[in-house]
Design a protein around this motif. Structure first.
Motif, PDB file in Angstrom:
ATOM      1  N   SER A  15       3.502   4.444  18.721  1.00 34.91           N
ATOM      2  CA  SER A  15       2.343   5.296  18.434  1.00 34.91           C
ATOM      3  C   SER A  15       2.080   6.192  19.624  1.00 34.91           C
ATOM      4  CB  SER A  15       1.098   4.438  18.176  1.00 34.91           C
ATOM      5  OG  SER A  15       1.293   3.649  17.034  1.00 34.91           O
ATOM      6  N   TYR A  16       1.616   7.400  19.327  1.00 37.67           N
ATOM      7  CA  TYR A  16       1.096   8.286  20.366  1.00 37.67           C
ATOM      8  C   TYR A  16      -0.408   8.334  20.120  1.00 37.67           C
ATOM      9  CZ  TYR A  16       5.939  10.077  20.417  1.00 37.67           C
ATOM     10  OH  TYR A  16       7.302  10.218  20.459  1.00 37.67           O
ATOM     11  N   GLY A  17      -1.179   7.621  20.902  1.00 37.96           N
ATOM     12  CA  GLY A  17      -2.608   7.524  20.607  1.00 37.96           C
ATOM     13  C   GLY A  17      -2.771   6.947  19.216  1.00 37.96           C
ATOM     14  N   ASP A  18      -3.463   7.652  18.322  1.00 37.34           N
ATOM     15  CA  ASP A  18      -3.609   7.081  16.978  1.00 37.34           C
ATOM     16  C   ASP A  18      -2.614   7.668  15.968  1.00 37.34           C
ATOM     17  OD1 ASP A  18      -4.836   9.510  16.832  1.00 37.34           O
ATOM     18  OD2 ASP A  18      -6.873   8.727  16.492  1.00 37.34           O
ATOM     19  N   VAL A  19      -1.597   8.382  16.468  1.00 38.70           N
ATOM     20  CA  VAL A  19      -0.513   8.839  15.577  1.00 38.70           C
ATOM     21  C   VAL A  19       0.574   7.771  15.540  1.00 38.70           C
ATOM     22  CG1 VAL A  19       1.258  10.593  15.168  1.00 38.70           C
ATOM     23  CG2 VAL A  19      -0.953  11.269  16.149  1.00 38.70           C
ATOM     24  N   HIS A  20       0.768   7.162  14.368  1.00 37.62           N
ATOM     25  CA  HIS A  20       1.827   6.161  14.234  1.00 37.62           C
ATOM     26  C   HIS A  20       3.137   6.881  13.933  1.00 37.62           C
ATOM     27  CE1 HIS A  20      -1.107   3.053  14.486  1.00 37.62           C
ATOM     28  NE2 HIS A  20      -1.792   3.566  13.480  1.00 37.62           N
ATOM     29  N   ALA A  21       3.880   7.211  15.001  1.00 32.82           N
ATOM     30  CA  ALA A  21       5.106   8.002  14.819  1.00 32.82           C
ATOM     31  C   ALA A  21       6.198   7.180  14.167  1.00 32.82           C
ATOM     32  CB  ALA A  21       5.571   8.554  16.161  1.00 32.82           C
ATOM     33  N   LEU A  22       6.342   5.914  14.571  1.00 38.06           N
ATOM     34  CA  LEU A  22       7.320   5.010  13.955  1.00 38.06           C
ATOM     35  C   LEU A  22       6.613   3.731  13.531  1.00 38.06           C
ATOM     36  CD1 LEU A  22      10.364   5.261  16.433  1.00 38.06           C
ATOM     37  CD2 LEU A  22       9.873   6.683  14.429  1.00 38.06           C
ATOM     38  N   GLY A  39      15.520  13.946   7.869  1.00 40.33           N
ATOM     39  CA  GLY A  39      14.091  13.927   7.545  1.00 40.33           C
ATOM     40  C   GLY A  39      13.415  15.224   7.922  1.00 40.33           C
ATOM     41  N   PRO A  40      12.231  15.452   7.330  1.00 41.34           N
ATOM     42  CA  PRO A  40      11.499  16.697   7.596  1.00 41.34           C
ATOM     43  C   PRO A  40      10.877  16.682   8.994  1.00 41.34           C
ATOM     44  CG  PRO A  40      10.200  15.259   6.189  1.00 41.34           C
ATOM     45  CD  PRO A  40      11.515  14.578   6.395  1.00 41.34           C
ATOM     46  N   ASN A  41      10.293  17.792   9.368  1.00 39.62           N
ATOM     47  CA  ASN A  41       9.558  17.906  10.623  1.00 39.62           C
ATOM     48  C   ASN A  41       8.496  16.827  10.725  1.00 39.62           C
ATOM     49  OD1 ASN A  41       9.681  19.545  12.843  1.00 39.62           O
ATOM     50  ND2 ASN A  41       9.300  21.396  11.629  1.00 39.62           N
ATOM     51  N   GLY A  42       8.402  16.173  11.872  1.00 39.08           N
ATOM     52  CA  GLY A  42       7.356  15.182  12.072  1.00 39.08           C
ATOM     53  C   GLY A  42       7.674  13.808  11.529  1.00 39.08           C
ATOM     54  N   ALA A  43       8.890  13.630  10.999  1.00 38.03           N
ATOM     55  CA  ALA A  43       9.256  12.352  10.373  1.00 38.03           C
ATOM     56  C   ALA A  43       9.382  11.227  11.402  1.00 38.03           C
ATOM     57  CB  ALA A  43      10.571  12.500   9.612  1.00 38.03           C
ATOM     58  N   GLY A  44       9.715  11.578  12.643  1.00 36.08           N
ATOM     59  CA  GLY A  44       9.906  10.554  13.674  1.00 36.08           C
ATOM     60  C   GLY A  44      11.309  10.545  14.259  1.00 36.08           C
ATOM     61  N   LYS A  45      12.118  11.538  13.924  1.00 39.69           N
ATOM     62  CA  LYS A  45      13.525  11.564  14.355  1.00 39.69           C
ATOM     63  C   LYS A  45      13.657  11.612  15.880  1.00 39.69           C
ATOM     64  CE  LYS A  45      14.401  15.394  12.038  1.00 39.69           C
ATOM     65  NZ  LYS A  45      13.035  15.646  11.533  1.00 39.69           N
ATOM     66  N   THR A  46      12.940  12.542  16.502  1.00 39.57           N
ATOM     67  CA  THR A  46      13.053  12.684  17.955  1.00 39.57           C
ATOM     68  C   THR A  46      12.528  11.433  18.667  1.00 39.57           C
ATOM     69  OG1 THR A  46      12.919  15.084  17.846  1.00 39.57           O
ATOM     70  CG2 THR A  46      12.335  14.093  19.953  1.00 39.57           C
ATOM     71  N   THR A  47      11.503  10.839  18.121  1.00 39.91           N
ATOM     72  CA  THR A  47      10.968   9.611  18.720  1.00 39.91           C
ATOM     73  C   THR A  47      12.035   8.513  18.705  1.00 39.91           C
ATOM     74  OG1 THR A  47       8.750  10.247  18.006  1.00 39.91           O
ATOM     75  CG2 THR A  47       9.068   7.944  18.628  1.00 39.91           C
ATOM     76  N   VAL A  48      12.756   8.372  17.610  1.00 36.34           N
ATOM     77  CA  VAL A  48      13.853   7.395  17.548  1.00 36.34           C
ATOM     78  C   VAL A  48      14.879   7.703  18.634  1.00 36.34           C
ATOM     79  CG1 VAL A  48      15.839   6.622  16.192  1.00 36.34           C
ATOM     80  CG2 VAL A  48      13.609   6.865  15.086  1.00 36.34           C
ATOM     81  N   GLY A  85      19.328  17.377  23.444  1.00 36.44           N
ATOM     82  CA  GLY A  85      17.987  17.400  22.866  1.00 36.44           C
ATOM     83  C   GLY A  85      17.712  18.667  22.102  1.00 36.44           C
ATOM     84  N   GLN A  86      16.483  18.777  21.595  1.00 38.07           N
ATOM     85  CA  GLN A  86      16.116  19.951  20.805  1.00 38.07           C
ATOM     86  C   GLN A  86      15.881  21.167  21.690  1.00 38.07           C
ATOM     87  OE1 GLN A  86      13.267  17.766  18.085  1.00 38.07           O
ATOM     88  NE2 GLN A  86      13.592  19.617  16.895  1.00 38.07           N
ATOM     89  N   GLU A  87      15.506  20.906  22.955  1.00 38.32           N
ATOM     90  CA  GLU A  87      15.271  22.028  23.858  1.00 38.32           C
ATOM     91  C   GLU A  87      16.472  22.258  24.758  1.00 38.32           C
ATOM     92  OE1 GLU A  87      11.219  20.821  24.752  1.00 38.32           O
ATOM     93  OE2 GLU A  87      11.346  21.402  22.648  1.00 38.32           O
TER      94      GLU A  87
HETATM   95  N1  LIG Z   1       3.977  13.395  22.755  1.00 40.52           N
HETATM   96  C1  LIG Z   1       3.375  13.272  21.572  1.00 40.52           C
HETATM   97  N2  LIG Z   1       2.031  13.110  21.491  1.00 40.52           N
HETATM   98  C2  LIG Z   1       1.400  12.982  20.307  1.00 40.52           C
HETATM   99  N3  LIG Z   1       2.035  12.978  19.114  1.00 40.52           N
HETATM  100  C3  LIG Z   1       3.372  13.145  19.113  1.00 40.52           C
HETATM  101  C4  LIG Z   1       4.110  13.302  20.342  1.00 40.52           C
HETATM  102  N4  LIG Z   1       5.427  13.418  20.017  1.00 40.52           N
HETATM  103  C5  LIG Z   1       5.497  13.361  18.683  1.00 40.52           C
HETATM  104  N5  LIG Z   1       4.271  13.179  18.119  1.00 40.52           N
HETATM  105  C6  LIG Z   1       3.974  13.018  16.690  1.00 40.52           C
HETATM  106  O1  LIG Z   1       4.748  11.936  16.209  1.00 40.52           O
HETATM  107  C7  LIG Z   1       5.280  12.222  14.924  1.00 40.52           C
HETATM  108  C8  LIG Z   1       6.806  12.157  14.961  1.00 40.52           C
HETATM  109  O2  LIG Z   1       7.281  13.196  15.798  1.00 40.52           O
HETATM  110  P1  LIG Z   1       8.834  13.419  16.090  1.00 40.52           P
HETATM  111  O3  LIG Z   1       9.455  12.121  16.444  1.00 40.52           O
HETATM  112  O4  LIG Z   1       8.923  14.515  17.086  1.00 40.52           O
HETATM  113  O5  LIG Z   1       9.365  13.889  14.643  1.00 40.52           O
HETATM  114  P2  LIG Z   1      10.652  14.790  14.250  1.00 40.52           P
HETATM  115  O6  LIG Z   1      11.572  14.813  15.427  1.00 40.52           O
HETATM  116  O7  LIG Z   1      11.216  14.105  13.044  1.00 40.52           O
HETATM  117  O8  LIG Z   1      10.118  16.141  13.915  1.00 40.52           O
HETATM  118  C9  LIG Z   1       4.729  13.565  14.527  1.00 40.52           C
HETATM  119  O9  LIG Z   1       3.537  13.348  13.790  1.00 40.52           O
HETATM  120  C10 LIG Z   1       4.406  14.215  15.858  1.00 40.52           C
HETATM  121  O10 LIG Z   1       3.368  15.154  15.736  1.00 40.52           O
END
Ligand SMILES: Nc1ncnc2c1ncn2[C@@H]1O[C@H](COP(=O)(O)OP(=O)(O)O)[C@@H](O)[C@H]1O
Ligand SMILES: [Mg+2]
Length: 310
Positions: A15-22, A39-48, A85-87
């Motif tokens: 989780s990032y604060g109250d965003v449950h990313a995974l 997966g679509p944007n925001g799915a959690g791919k980069t977090t994985v 990475g993406q950047e």
């Molecule tokens: N550093 C961060 N702080 C807060 N929320 C984040 C951060 N990184 C990602 N998120 C949120 O976590 C979720 C998953 O993000 P991410 O893993 O980047 O997805 P993807 O790569 O599939 O687009 C999204 O809702 C995104 O907004």
């Protein structure tokens, strides 16, 4: 800790604060295979990817890469991975060759060895001609290829590619696919993330569909296509009621108002399905055939049983 898989994750949560990313992600990739995380944007791919490459510590769950635990043996994991990475991570003021040589020196290659490795990679990634130009003048596709080349300096057995083709024009995308295929031919294990169904289908041995921080389905691209079809027929009917009745004639159809979206495996099945609907007396007021999109995949998958094996 050892694992028979090159990449294995169980119950990853973050989780990032109250965003449950995974919310509990399970994944595995066999040695020398490619797993696409689709997966679509925001799915959690980069977090994985950030967790598997030791850049981020999970709140829950475990993962190994090359048999090493990504938290407890992070240094060992870093020795066996490459990450694009993406950047953009290369220095725009240095030439392509300078970027590669610098990275080689950073990884303790001697001067001659670093130059040799740089030249080999420039050749492999079709950048020899541009090698002497500052990276900031590269096209999007060239920059991605240079980024990838830089992450391969140490010839890592496991590489992570985070949306390597997003935003590229079709020709650059094809070029990227070619270099990725070469890596696969060398026996590299690859985890690639993508928003493109077609890309996962063309490149990957297995596909995991991720949405809302969880894997909603996984299997081979063939499994995926059997479920969603490789073509879609879009019927329009005079009324919602007619569309609903027509839906009963065909399998796996998605209804939206007076429209009916029907998966078909191939052109023969397209013909067959159109005939079946017509023969039953349902006159379509509109008809269109198109390739399935990521939206179709999620509609088909998540509209049915959650977490299903394809
Ligand atoms: N550093 C961060 N702080 C807060 N929320 C984040 C951060 N990184 C990602 N998120 C949120 O976590 C979720 C998953 O993000 P991410 O893993 O980047 O997805 P993807 O790569 O599939 O687009 C999204 O809702 C995104 O907004
Ligand atoms: Mg991302």
């Amino acid at each position: 800790m050892s694992s028979e898989y090159a990449i294995e994750a169980r119950g990853l949560a973050k989780s990032y604060g109250d965003v449950h990313a995974l919310r509990g992600v399970d994944l595995y990739a066999e040695r020398g295979s490619m797993l696409a995380l689709l997966g679509p944007n925001g799915a959690g791919k980069t977090t994985v990817i950030r967790i598997l490459t030791t850049l981020l510590i999970p709140d829950g769950g475990t993962a190994t890469v090359g048999g090493h635990d990504v938290v407890r043996a992070a240094a060992r994991v870093r020795e066996v991975i490459g990450l694009t990475g993406q950047e953009m991570s290369v220095d725009g003021l240095l030439t392509g060759r300078e970027n590669l040589v610098m990275m080689g020196r950073l990884f303790h290659l001697g001067k001659a060895a670093a130059r040799q490795r740089a030249d080999d990679l420039l050749e492999q990634f079709d950048l020899t001609e541009a090698a002497g130009r500052q990276a900031r003048w590269y096209s999007g596709g060239m920059r991605r290829r240079l980024d990838l080349a830089v992450s391969l300096i140490t010839a890592p057995p496991v590489i992570f590619l985070d949306e390597p083709t997003t935003g590229l024009d079709p020709r650059s995308r094809q070029g990227m696919w070619e270099v990725i295929r070469k890596l696969m031919a060398d026996g590299t294990t690859i985890l690639l993330t993508t928003q493109y169904l077609e890309e996962a289908d063309i490149l990957a041995d297995r596909v995991a569909l991720i949405d809302g921080g969880g894997v909603v389905a996984e299997g081979t691209p063939g499994d995926l296509k059997r479920r969603i079809g490789s073509e879609r027929i879009e019927f329009q009917f005079a009324t919602d009621d007619v569309a609903e009745k027509a839906q009963l004639l065909v399998g796996g159809a998605v209804l939206h108002g007076n429209g009916l979206s029907v998966p078909a495996a191939d052109p023969a099945e397209v013909r067959h399905l159109i005939n079946r609907v017509a023969d039953a007396g349902f006159d379509a007021t509109g008809l269109e055939i198109r390739r399935p999109t990521l939206d179709d995949v999620f509609l088909t998958m998540t509209g049915q049983t959650e977490g299903a094996t394809l």
